[in-house]
Write a protein that holds these residues in place. Structure first.
Motif, PDB file in Angstrom:
ATOM      1  N   ARG A 147       0.846  -1.197   0.000  1.00 62.68           N
ATOM      2  CA  ARG A 147       0.000   0.000   0.000  1.00 62.68           C
ATOM      3  C   ARG A 147       0.882   1.248   0.000  1.00 62.68           C
ATOM      4  O   ARG A 147       1.590   1.513   0.962  1.00 62.68           O
ATOM      5  N   ASP A 148       0.845   1.993  -1.092  1.00 63.27           N
ATOM      6  CA  ASP A 148       1.677   3.191  -1.211  1.00 63.27           C
ATOM      7  C   ASP A 148       1.297   4.264  -0.199  1.00 63.27           C
ATOM      8  O   ASP A 148       2.106   5.128   0.119  1.00 63.27           O
ATOM      9  N   GLU A 149       0.093   4.211   0.345  1.00 57.51           N
ATOM     10  CA  GLU A 149      -0.326   5.244   1.295  1.00 57.51           C
ATOM     11  C   GLU A 149       0.415   5.163   2.624  1.00 57.51           C
ATOM     12  O   GLU A 149       0.367   6.097   3.411  1.00 57.51           O
ATOM     13  N   VAL A 150       1.124   4.059   2.880  1.00 55.54           N
ATOM     14  CA  VAL A 150       1.896   3.994   4.120  1.00 55.54           C
ATOM     15  C   VAL A 150       3.272   4.643   3.986  1.00 55.54           C
ATOM     16  O   VAL A 150       3.974   4.797   4.973  1.00 55.54           O
TER      17      VAL A 150
ATOM     18  N   GLU B  27      -5.057   9.577  11.348  1.00 59.74           N
ATOM     19  CA  GLU B  27      -4.701   8.996  10.058  1.00 59.74           C
ATOM     20  C   GLU B  27      -4.047   7.627  10.244  1.00 59.74           C
ATOM     21  O   GLU B  27      -4.302   6.702   9.462  1.00 59.74           O
ATOM     22  N   LEU B  28      -3.240   7.489  11.278  1.00 56.92           N
ATOM     23  CA  LEU B  28      -2.619   6.189  11.550  1.00 56.92           C
ATOM     24  C   LEU B  28      -3.670   5.134  11.896  1.00 56.92           C
ATOM     25  O   LEU B  28      -3.592   3.996  11.450  1.00 56.92           O
ATOM     26  N   GLU B  29      -4.649   5.526  12.693  1.00 60.11           N
ATOM     27  CA  GLU B  29      -5.719   4.591  13.057  1.00 60.11           C
ATOM     28  C   GLU B  29      -6.517   4.189  11.825  1.00 60.11           C
ATOM     29  O   GLU B  29      -6.867   3.018  11.657  1.00 60.11           O
ATOM     30  N   ALA B  30      -6.797   5.137  10.937  1.00 58.33           N
ATOM     31  CA  ALA B  30      -7.526   4.824   9.710  1.00 58.33           C
ATOM     32  C   ALA B  30      -6.722   3.857   8.833  1.00 58.33           C
ATOM     33  O   ALA B  30      -7.280   2.921   8.255  1.00 58.33           O
ATOM     34  N   LEU B  31      -5.413   4.065   8.745  1.00 57.01           N
ATOM     35  CA  LEU B  31      -4.573   3.150   7.968  1.00 57.01           C
ATOM     36  C   LEU B  31      -4.534   1.764   8.601  1.00 57.01           C
ATOM     37  O   LEU B  31      -4.521   0.749   7.903  1.00 57.01           O
ATOM     38  N   ARG B  32      -4.517   1.722   9.927  1.00 57.93           N
ATOM     39  CA  ARG B  32      -4.519   0.426  10.605  1.00 57.93           C
ATOM     40  C   ARG B  32      -5.794  -0.335  10.292  1.00 57.93           C
ATOM     41  O   ARG B  32      -5.765  -1.532   9.999  1.00 57.93           O
ATOM     42  N   ILE B  33      -6.921   0.360  10.347  1.00 59.17           N
ATOM     43  CA  ILE B  33      -8.212  -0.288  10.081  1.00 59.17           C
ATOM     44  C   ILE B  33      -8.270  -0.782   8.640  1.00 59.17           C
ATOM     45  O   ILE B  33      -8.677  -1.915   8.376  1.00 59.17           O
ATOM     46  N   THR B  34      -7.853   0.055   7.689  1.00 60.06           N
ATOM     47  CA  THR B  34      -7.873  -0.385   6.294  1.00 60.06           C
ATOM     48  C   THR B  34      -6.882  -1.520   6.072  1.00 60.06           C
ATOM     49  O   THR B  34      -7.112  -2.389   5.248  1.00 60.06           O
ATOM     50  N   GLY B  35      -5.777  -1.517   6.826  1.00 57.03           N
ATOM     51  CA  GLY B  35      -4.808  -2.618   6.736  1.00 57.03           C
ATOM     52  C   GLY B  35      -5.397  -3.918   7.238  1.00 57.03           C
ATOM     53  O   GLY B  35      -5.156  -4.983   6.661  1.00 57.03           O
ATOM     54  N   ASP B  36      -6.171  -3.846   8.327  1.00 52.06           N
ATOM     55  CA  ASP B  36      -6.838  -5.044   8.840  1.00 52.06           C
ATOM     56  C   ASP B  36      -7.811  -5.587   7.807  1.00 52.06           C
ATOM     57  O   ASP B  36      -7.897  -6.800   7.592  1.00 52.06           O
ATOM     58  N   ARG B  37      -8.538  -4.691   7.155  1.00 52.94           N
ATOM     59  CA  ARG B  37      -9.479  -5.131   6.119  1.00 52.94           C
ATOM     60  C   ARG B  37      -8.727  -5.746   4.946  1.00 52.94           C
ATOM     61  O   ARG B  37      -9.159  -6.743   4.364  1.00 52.94           O
ATOM     62  N   ALA B  38      -7.601  -5.145   4.589  1.00 52.10           N
ATOM     63  CA  ALA B  38      -6.783  -5.678   3.496  1.00 52.10           C
ATOM     64  C   ALA B  38      -6.269  -7.068   3.844  1.00 52.10           C
ATOM     65  O   ALA B  38      -6.220  -7.951   2.988  1.00 52.10           O
ATOM     66  N   GLU B  39      -5.903  -7.289   5.092  1.00 55.09           N
ATOM     67  CA  GLU B  39      -5.451  -8.614   5.525  1.00 55.09           C
ATOM     68  C   GLU B  39      -6.570  -9.639   5.387  1.00 55.09           C
ATOM     69  O   GLU B  39      -6.331 -10.779   4.982  1.00 55.09           O
TER      70      GLU B  39
END
Length: 127
Positions: free
Chosen positions: A86-89, A99-111
Protein backbone atom coordinates in the motif's frame (compact mmCIF):
# COMPACT_ATOMS: atom_id res chain seq x y z
CA UNK A 1 27.00 27.01 6.38
CA UNK A 2 24.42 24.32 7.20
CA UNK A 3 26.49 21.53 5.65
CA UNK A 4 29.58 22.73 7.54
CA UNK A 5 27.57 22.64 10.79
CA UNK A 6 26.37 19.11 9.97
CA UNK A 7 29.90 17.93 9.27
CA UNK A 8 31.19 19.47 12.51
CA UNK A 9 28.28 17.96 14.41
CA UNK A 10 29.01 14.51 12.95
CA UNK A 11 32.70 14.83 13.73
CA UNK A 12 32.02 15.94 17.30
CA UNK A 13 29.50 13.14 17.88
CA UNK A 14 31.87 10.52 16.46
CA UNK A 15 34.79 11.74 18.56
CA UNK A 16 32.69 11.98 21.73
CA UNK A 17 31.24 8.51 21.11
CA UNK A 18 34.63 6.86 20.91
CA UNK A 19 35.54 4.77 23.99
CA UNK A 20 38.87 6.56 24.38
CA UNK A 21 37.00 9.85 24.75
CA UNK A 22 35.23 8.48 27.83
CA UNK A 23 38.51 7.29 29.29
CA UNK A 24 40.01 10.71 28.60
CA UNK A 25 37.16 12.53 30.33
CA UNK A 26 37.39 10.27 33.39
CA UNK A 27 41.14 10.77 33.65
CA UNK A 28 40.82 14.53 33.15
CA UNK A 29 38.11 14.86 35.81
CA UNK A 30 40.03 12.67 38.24
CA UNK A 31 43.19 14.71 37.80
CA UNK A 32 41.21 17.93 38.11
CA UNK A 33 39.74 16.91 41.45
CA UNK A 34 42.98 15.41 42.79
CA UNK A 35 45.01 18.55 42.13
CA UNK A 36 44.52 21.25 44.77
CA UNK A 37 43.09 23.90 42.45
CA UNK A 38 40.39 25.25 44.75
CA UNK A 39 36.66 25.83 44.59
CA UNK A 40 36.75 28.21 41.62
CA UNK A 41 38.47 25.59 39.47
CA UNK A 42 35.82 23.05 40.43
CA UNK A 43 33.10 25.53 39.49
CA UNK A 44 34.77 26.12 36.11
CA UNK A 45 35.00 22.37 35.50
CA UNK A 46 31.32 21.96 36.35
CA UNK A 47 30.38 24.75 33.95
CA UNK A 48 32.52 23.37 31.13
CA UNK A 49 31.19 19.83 31.57
CA UNK A 50 27.59 21.08 31.64
CA UNK A 51 28.04 23.01 28.40
CA UNK A 52 29.79 20.04 26.78
CA UNK A 53 27.02 17.66 27.86
CA UNK A 54 24.32 19.86 26.33
CA UNK A 55 26.30 20.42 23.12
CA UNK A 56 27.17 16.76 22.66
CA UNK A 57 23.60 15.72 23.32
CA UNK A 58 22.42 18.00 20.53
CA UNK A 59 25.13 16.66 18.20
CA UNK A 60 24.09 13.07 18.84
CA UNK A 61 20.39 13.89 18.40
CA UNK A 62 21.16 15.65 15.12
CA UNK A 63 23.07 12.60 13.90
CA UNK A 64 20.23 10.27 14.95
CA UNK A 65 17.69 12.44 13.13
CA UNK A 66 19.61 12.14 9.86
CA UNK A 67 19.98 8.38 10.26
CA UNK A 68 16.28 8.03 11.02
CA UNK A 69 15.32 10.13 8.00
CA UNK A 70 17.55 8.03 5.73
CA UNK A 71 16.04 4.84 7.12
CA UNK A 72 12.50 6.10 6.51
CA UNK A 73 13.42 7.00 2.92
CA UNK A 74 14.80 3.50 2.35
CA UNK A 75 11.67 1.90 3.76
CA UNK A 76 9.46 4.18 1.65
CA UNK A 77 11.42 3.15 -1.44
CA UNK A 78 10.91 -0.53 -0.61
CA UNK A 79 7.19 0.01 -0.07
CA UNK A 80 6.94 1.82 -3.38
CA UNK A 81 8.87 -0.91 -5.21
CA UNK A 82 6.92 -3.85 -3.76
CA UNK A 83 4.04 -5.10 -5.81
CA UNK A 84 0.88 -5.23 -3.74
CA UNK A 85 2.16 -2.92 -1.02
CA UNK A 86 0.00 0.00 0.00
CA UNK A 87 1.68 3.19 -1.21
CA UNK A 88 -0.33 5.24 1.30
CA UNK A 89 1.90 3.99 4.12
CA UNK A 90 4.90 5.77 2.61
CA UNK A 91 5.69 8.77 4.79
CA UNK A 92 3.53 7.37 7.57
CA UNK A 93 5.80 8.94 10.22
CA UNK A 94 4.35 12.35 9.32
CA UNK A 95 0.70 11.36 9.77
CA UNK A 96 -1.56 12.24 12.70
CA UNK A 97 -2.91 9.71 15.19
CA UNK A 98 -6.30 9.66 13.45
CA UNK A 99 -4.70 9.00 10.06
CA UNK A 100 -2.62 6.19 11.55
CA UNK A 101 -5.72 4.59 13.06
CA UNK A 102 -7.53 4.82 9.71
CA UNK A 103 -4.57 3.15 7.97
CA UNK A 104 -4.52 0.43 10.60
CA UNK A 105 -8.21 -0.29 10.08
CA UNK A 106 -7.87 -0.39 6.29
CA UNK A 107 -4.81 -2.62 6.74
CA UNK A 108 -6.84 -5.04 8.84
CA UNK A 109 -9.48 -5.13 6.12
CA UNK A 110 -6.78 -5.68 3.50
CA UNK A 111 -5.45 -8.61 5.52
CA UNK A 112 -8.93 -10.15 5.59
CA UNK A 113 -9.24 -9.78 1.81
CA UNK A 114 -5.80 -11.32 1.30
CA UNK A 115 -6.66 -14.22 3.60
CA UNK A 116 -9.84 -14.89 1.58
CA UNK A 117 -7.85 -14.78 -1.68
CA UNK A 118 -5.28 -17.20 -0.27
CA UNK A 119 -7.96 -19.63 0.86
CA UNK A 120 -9.62 -19.47 -2.57
CA UNK A 121 -6.25 -20.07 -4.25
CA UNK A 122 -5.57 -23.09 -2.04
CA UNK A 123 -9.09 -24.42 -2.68
CA UNK A 124 -8.74 -24.01 -6.47
CA UNK A 125 -5.33 -25.78 -6.42
CA UNK A 126 -6.86 -28.70 -4.53
CA UNK A 127 -9.50 -29.12 -7.25
Amino acid sequence: MYSLGCRLSDLGANIAGHPLALVGVILFCGAWFLLPLGESATAVLTLVLSVLAITLTQMVLNQQKRHETALHLKIDELIHAMRGARDEVMGIEHKSEEELEALRITGDRAEEVLAKRRSKAITSRAD
